[in-house]
Motif scaffolding. Structure first.
Motif, PDB file in Angstrom:
ATOM      1  N   MET A 126       0.826  -1.214   0.000  1.00  7.38           N
ATOM      2  CA  MET A 126       0.000   0.000   0.000  1.00  7.38           C
ATOM      3  C   MET A 126       0.856   1.258   0.000  1.00  7.38           C
ATOM      4  O   MET A 126       0.572   2.207  -0.743  1.00  7.38           O
ATOM      5  CB  MET A 126      -0.946  -0.007   1.210  1.00  7.38           C
ATOM      6  N   VAL A 179      -0.241   5.097  -0.709  1.00 10.23           N
ATOM      7  CA  VAL A 179      -1.156   5.267   0.419  1.00 10.23           C
ATOM      8  C   VAL A 179      -0.363   5.810   1.607  1.00 10.23           C
ATOM      9  O   VAL A 179       0.708   5.284   1.935  1.00 10.23           O
ATOM     10  CB  VAL A 179      -1.817   3.925   0.799  1.00 10.23           C
ATOM     11  N   ALA A 194      -2.352   3.269   5.631  1.00  9.68           N
ATOM     12  CA  ALA A 194      -1.941   1.904   5.322  1.00  9.68           C
ATOM     13  C   ALA A 194      -1.907   1.041   6.576  1.00  9.68           C
ATOM     14  O   ALA A 194      -2.305  -0.131   6.564  1.00  9.68           O
ATOM     15  CB  ALA A 194      -0.577   1.902   4.632  1.00  9.68           C
TER      16      ALA A 194
END
Length: 291
Positions: free
Chosen positions: A238, A243, A248
């Protein structure tokens, strides 16, 4: 009835607004985006442009309302996410008290019975506890894992030929389509009720192995596998995709809660009713159209 809808014209707000307007209600839709004003009015509703974190704006908008659909934005910034979500809940409560709204439907989630171990859902746990103190008739509408979350897997399928997360293919996951949430919210908003209650809205309950089979068949990839990642792999994937680390971390924690089945436990043990109409097979066709 004069009904206030938060959540703008999103995947829930738009069909919910359309249903309530069709039923003859006076509907006001709150949006932080002024560009949504025309679209809201085209549905036959009134637009109120402002922030759901602004208690003064909310209290003015809530004045003389009979009912409220309260939806906290899912992404309250890249940092201090739980705190920001909780503070938005406090703003709602202050405005509800000032406007003296007596009927509230709050969008919550499976896992909101847990104070920790549920990732971003912890903010909804906090909000439920705040709302419990209100002198109002409240439905805590706990939704399942959104089908639409699987759209995020499309790049993984195209790039690596797999789907996956940090929970196994064998776990049961309560799933929901936003249109089923809208249907349930409309039903609750128009219903007279005393006190407070929890209602789960679930469209289907399936395992990841069943999910990848449905999606794989729909996109002509019948051998599509589900891969269980470690927490470290999931978090790293992620963050590499852009992210924010805090987000995350929360989504990794939510995956852990799905893995150990604590997030789904209250629904599976104490309710277990699938009320939604849009099943996995129906959504698989929608998934394929986005692929």
């Amino acid at each position: 009835m004069k009904i206030i809808i938060t959540g703008s014209l999103g995947n829930i707000g738009k069909p919910l607004t359309a249903q309530l307007v069709k039923s003859g209600h006076d509907v006001t839709v709150i949006s932080s985006n002024a560009d949504r004003k025309e679209a809201i009015e085209n549905l036959g509703a009134k637009a109120a442009i402002g922030s759901v974190s602004d208690a003064d704006f909310l209290s003015k908008t809530f004045t003389n309302a009979d009912a409220l659909f309260a939806m906290t934005p899912p992404n309250m910034g890249g940092v201090n996410i739980i705190q920001n979500t909780t503070e938005a809940g406090n703003a709602f409560v202050k405005a509800i008290q000032i406007a003296n709204i007596k009927r509230v439907v709050m969008l919550s989630s499976i896992g909101a019975d847990l104070p920790t171990g549920n990732g971003p859902i912890a903010g909804l746990y906090n909000i439920e506890k705040i709302y419990e103190k209100l002198d109002a008739s409240i439905t805590f509408l706990r939704a399942g894992y959104f089908y639409f979350n699987f759209f995020n897997d499309i790049p993984m399928i195209k790039g690596a030929g797999i789907m996956g997360a940090n929970f196994p293919a064998s776990n049961r996951i309560p799933l929901v389509h936003p249109e089923d949430i809208a249907w349930a919210a409309a039903e609750e908003l128009q219903k007279s009720q005393e006190g407070q209650k929890i209602r789960y809205i679930i469209s289907d309950v399936k395992t990841p192995s069943e999910i990848v089979k449905a999606f794989g068949n729909a996109i002509s990839k019948p051998e599509l596998p589900w891969v269980e990642f470690t927490d470290e792999q999931y978090f790293g994937g992620m963050t590499q995709a852009g992210v924010p680390e805090e987000m995350a971390g929360l989504y990794t924690e939510m995956g852990t809660g799905l893995r150990n089945e604590t997030i789904a436990a209250d629904f599976l043990k104490n309710d277990g009713k699938v009320q939604g109409k849009i099943k996995l097979g129906d959504f698989a066709k929608e998934f394929a159209s986005k692929f």
